[in-house]
Design a protein around this motif. Structure first.
Motif, PDB file in Angstrom:
ATOM      1  N   SER A   1      47.336  37.069  47.371  1.00 42.84           N
ATOM      2  CA  SER A   1      46.519  35.914  47.718  1.00 42.84           C
ATOM      3  C   SER A   1      45.573  35.630  46.556  1.00 42.84           C
ATOM      4  N   THR A   2      45.805  34.514  45.876  1.00 42.27           N
ATOM      5  CA  THR A   2      44.966  34.214  44.705  1.00 42.27           C
ATOM      6  C   THR A   2      43.509  33.983  45.091  1.00 42.27           C
ATOM      7  N   ASP A   3      43.260  33.684  46.372  1.00 40.39           N
ATOM      8  CA  ASP A   3      41.865  33.520  46.816  1.00 40.39           C
ATOM      9  C   ASP A   3      41.094  34.831  46.733  1.00 40.39           C
ATOM     10  N   ASN A   4      41.831  35.954  46.698  1.00 39.54           N
ATOM     11  CA  ASN A   4      41.176  37.268  46.651  1.00 39.54           C
ATOM     12  C   ASN A   4      40.957  37.766  45.226  1.00 39.54           C
TER      13      ASN A   4
ATOM     14  N   GLU B   1      41.103  43.394  49.086  1.00 39.61           N
ATOM     15  CA  GLU B   1      41.743  43.272  50.392  1.00 39.61           C
ATOM     16  C   GLU B   1      40.784  43.828  51.429  1.00 39.61           C
TER      17      GLU B   1
ATOM     18  N   THR C   1      38.906  37.575  41.833  1.00 43.94           N
ATOM     19  CA  THR C   1      37.614  37.141  41.313  1.00 43.94           C
ATOM     20  C   THR C   1      37.454  37.623  39.872  1.00 43.94           C
TER      21      THR C   1
ATOM     22  N   LYS D   1      44.002  31.591  37.605  1.00 45.66           N
ATOM     23  CA  LYS D   1      44.716  32.253  38.693  1.00 45.66           C
ATOM     24  C   LYS D   1      46.213  32.187  38.397  1.00 45.66           C
TER      25      LYS D   1
ATOM     26  N   TYR E   1      40.803  42.295  42.333  1.00 45.95           N
ATOM     27  CA  TYR E   1      41.537  41.844  43.517  1.00 45.95           C
ATOM     28  C   TYR E   1      41.077  42.667  44.713  1.00 45.95           C
TER      29      TYR E   1
END
Length: 315
Positions: free
Chosen positions: A96-99, A111, A101, A281, A109
């Motif tokens: 998940s590229t939203d994770n 989770e 930073t 990303k 990354y």
């Protein structure tokens, strides 16, 4: 006289029948024209009956990559936007590229709110003398050391002059190590030859990260310019299988464009993939374990630019 009465009677019956037929004809016209028009359903009215003709629905996606398992949208310098069919049997990325930073130039990354990634570099003789203690103190967890390369002109296998110094220095500083070979193989036999040189070089060392096959397009009258898709896949498989037979974890390194246009992905799907994509990303569709996100990183202990990597599932 009697005959006249009979003729009048038959004539009256004929007239009556003609009137009845005329009335029935008028009734039929009313039913089909006047009443039918009043009860007719407009063409655009809702109906439970199936439509014989209907307008096609054109759906558009805004994402650069459409992660719906149907197609991947890309951009080509000649054709502009193009689409590439998705391989149903090649695993898609679950990252998940939203994770992802970025902090202080490093990618992380997470989770469930916890960091699950590690930070790494890849180096060769071009980085000069490296102070690996400073590199470790800068937060680097792993390093890929170049073992050697095959020249793209005459195809001579050459060991990296800094390989031994780098692998021993990194391990002494507590940095986990992997290795890679820059290939210019044109067939499977040459790829096996390269793998054998790698295995011989690694024999004295205990490494935990993968051994990587790095085949790249040179764009400079290289011996690999005419290598076919099938031949490249043969090289990848030959190298990786040789490495795996020797007890190492094989991996393939490639940039996004070459992976999508040159790699026969279904044939190499069983090997871990290291993606080179210099962007905020990654948008590569398929599965990858390591992301090389910069080739202009700066790390204490290394003079000049260095490649920066994030490993999503540490080895």
């Amino acid at each position: 006289m009697a005959d006249n009465k009979k003729r009048i009677k038959f004539k009256s019956i004929a007239i009556l029948e003609a009137v009845i037929i005329f009335l029935l004809f008028i009734a039929l016209i009313w039913a089909t024209l006047i009443r039918g028009r009043a009860e007719a359903v407009p063409a655009n009215a809702n109906s439970d009956k199936p439509q014989v003709r209907q307008r096609a629905v054109i759906e558009k996606e805004e994402a650069f990559y459409q992660l719906d398992g149907k197609k991947i949208l890309m951009h080509d310098s000649t054709y502009g936007e193009i689409f590439v069919p998705v391989y149903a049997d090649v695993p898609a990325s679950t990252i998940s590229t939203d994770n992802i930073t970025m902090r202080n130039g490093y990618a992380f990354y997470s989770e469930n709110g916890e960091n699950v990634s590690t930070i790494g570099v890849d180096v060769s003789e071009f980085q000069g003398d490296i102070d690996w203690t400073q590199v470790k103190q800068a937060g680097i967890d792993f390093a890929f050391i170049r073992i050697g390369y095959r020249t793209y002109g005459d195809g001579i296998i050459t060991y990296d002059s800094a390989f031994q110094r780098n692998i021993e220095g990194a391990q002494a500083a507590g940095i986990k190590v992997g290795a890679y070979f820059y290939s210019q193989a044109t067939n499977a036999d040459e790829a096996v030859e390269e793998a054998d040189h790698v295995i011989d070089a690694l024999a004295p060392y205990d490494i935990t990260y993968p051994v990587v096959y790095d085949w790249e397009i040179v764009h400079d009258a290289a011996r690999t310019d005419s290598v076919s898709v099938e031949a490249l896949a043969d090289c990848c498989v030959a190298f990786c299988e040789r490495v795996k037979d020797s007890g190492y974890t094989p991996m393939i390194y490639q940039n996004r464009e070459t992976a999508m246009h040159k790699l026969d992905l279904p044939r190499v799907k069983d090997y871990d993939f290291w993606l080179a994509e210099y962007d905020e990303k990654p948008i590569y569709y398929y599965d990858f374990r390591i992301w090389q996100y910069s080739n202009t990183g700066r790390i204490p202990g290394i003079g000049g630019d260095v490649d920066l990597n994030i490993c999503f599932k540490p080895y």
